[in-house]
Scaffold this active site. Structure first.
Site, PDB file in Angstrom:
ATOM      1  N   CYS A 238      20.661  63.497 -21.367  1.00  0.00           N
ATOM      2  CA  CYS A 238      19.502  63.886 -22.185  1.00  0.00           C
ATOM      3  C   CYS A 238      19.901  64.235 -23.613  1.00  0.00           C
ATOM      4  O   CYS A 238      19.201  63.886 -24.565  1.00  0.00           O
ATOM      5  CB  CYS A 238      18.753  65.045 -21.537  1.00  0.00           C
ATOM      6  N   HIS A 334      18.103  71.069 -20.219  1.00  0.00           N
ATOM      7  CA  HIS A 334      17.568  69.775 -20.652  1.00  0.00           C
ATOM      8  C   HIS A 334      17.380  69.783 -22.168  1.00  0.00           C
ATOM      9  O   HIS A 334      16.983  70.794 -22.754  1.00  0.00           O
ATOM     10  CB  HIS A 334      16.229  69.513 -19.963  1.00  0.00           C
ATOM     11  N   ASN A 355      10.320  63.989 -24.894  1.00  0.00           N
ATOM     12  CA  ASN A 355      11.199  64.211 -23.748  1.00  0.00           C
ATOM     13  C   ASN A 355      11.862  62.870 -23.429  1.00  0.00           C
ATOM     14  O   ASN A 355      11.162  61.877 -23.209  1.00  0.00           O
ATOM     15  CB  ASN A 355      10.371  64.700 -22.559  1.00  0.00           C
TER      16      ASN A 355
END
Length: 388
Positions: A238, A334, A355
């Site tokens: 991520c 994250h 995201n």
């Protein structure tokens, strides 16, 4: 910062979309005649608080318009569909309420997510928070007039139709064909059957609303060259996706890719050790420095004004989030990217976030540090790295 979905999440609903005239619709000279219609949406709707409905009705168009402007869409008209819930396999809701936003063609463009305040972690003073993103809109549009159950795990999203066959409708980019064949045949057990709730036709908003005034009144500020060039697959990268997206935007290039970033920082890892590795804030700062930037760590969420100034100055911001539901296992942390910010026509200040799991952007209340994400989890925005 590895990604972790709960084993399975289920969304149980019947979706039937059709445009039909309605009686006694309010007249509005600013709305075309064809807009004075509604779309019937069959959903599973239980115990939706009045406050939630009122919040969605009051604010959805402002949030939707902010994304329309971010995407450079033209002015349009929308209606708010009736709410549905997402259920986990223990048959409990994930706690959020979801409203489809339908365009005049009868298709879903966005999903409004309303979340109860998570008192222990949230900095918001409101009882509920509202976020808007494309989320499952494309998937739901593929299954009009069908009763479906949507499941998700780390491999992607599945649709289980009335014949109890599971189809992977959103797969992760790194999923191999052999693994794909194995997962398409699951799940088919009693849990799936039991999760299919009976639903009846429910009425959405009585008429379409034009966003003409809202569109003209809103302030939008965006990293000019931010694009979604790749999305996160079955890996722990991520932070790599986040930094690649930000650097591609601020340098106006296409040369950065998550896998190459991760390989640069972890050159000696192989196989699954490489696939599921994450990055520390120190590594993220170091990579930015190697690319000619001077990233700085801020041990809190950035404010609306900070986002506004940094974005205007073409400086990217990485969100560092800690999962509220569980601090253990894969993706307890994250990373996400700040795309920009907006001041809505009602004065509400929002931050636009990408995201890496998603193919679209989402809105986030600038005063709320808890971000609901597309698998039903929530992340507390505890730190930021700015200056990419």
């Amino acid at each position: 910062m590895k990604r972790n979905f709960p084993k399975l999440i289920a969304l149980s609903l019947i979706f039937s979309l059709s445009v039909t005239p309605i009686a006694n619709a309010e007249s509005n000279s600013n709305i075309k005649a064809k807009d004075k219609k509604h779309v019937q949406v069959n959903v599973e709707d239980k115990s939706v608080p009045t406050d939630v409905r009122n919040l969605a009705q009051k604010d959805y168009l402002s949030y939707v318009t902010s994304l329309d402007k971010i995407y450079n869409k033209e002015k349009a008209s929308y209606t708010l569909g009736e709410p549905f819930k997402i259920y986990k396999f223990n048959k409990k809701s994930d706690g959020n309420y979801y409203f489809p936003v339908l365009n005049t063609e009868g298709n879903i463009d966005y999903i409004v997510t309303i979340s109860p305040k998570i008192t222990k972690y949230s900095s918001s003073s409101s009882k509920y928070t509202i976020n808007v993103s494309p989320f499952l809109s494309k998937v739901l549009n593929q299954y009009k007039d069908q009763q479906i159950t949507i499941l998700t795990n780390s491999k992607g999203y599945y649709v289980v139709t009335q014949n109890h066959k599971a189809k992977l409708v959103l797969k992760t980019p790194r999923l191999e064909d052999k693994k794909l064949k194995k997962t398409e045949s699951i799940p088919t057990g009693n849990n799936v059957t039991q999760l299919k709730q009976k639903a009846s036709v429910t009425m959405p908003t009585s008429q379409f609303k034009s966003n003409n005034y809202t569109y003209n009144e809103q302030y939008i500020n965006k990293l000019e060259n931010f694009k979604i060039r790749e999305t996160q697959g079955n890996n722990g990268w991520c932070a790599g996706y986040t930094m690649s997206a930000l650097l591609n935007a601020t340098y106006n290039t296409n040369k950065y890719h998550a896998e190459a970033v991760m390989r640069f920082l972890h050159p000696n890892l192989q196989g699954q050790r490489f696939q599921f590795t994450g990055l520390t804030p120190r590594e993220m700062i170091y990579f930015g420095q190697t690319q000619g930037r001077s990233p700085q760590l801020l041990n809190r969420m950035t404010t609306y004004n900070e986002v506004d100034n940094l974005t205007k100055n073409n400086k990217g911001i990485a969100v560092l989030g800690s999962r509220v539901e569980s601090r253990n296992g894969m993706h307890a942390g994250h990373a996400m990217a700040v795309v920009g910010n907006a001041k809505l026509d009602n004065g509400q200040e929002v931050i636009i976030i990408w995201n890496p799991w998603d193919n679209g952007f989402m809105t986030q209340d600038a005063k709320n540090n808890v971000i609901p994400v597309s698998n039903g989890d929530h992340y507390r925005w505890y730190s930021s790295i700015y200056g990419y």
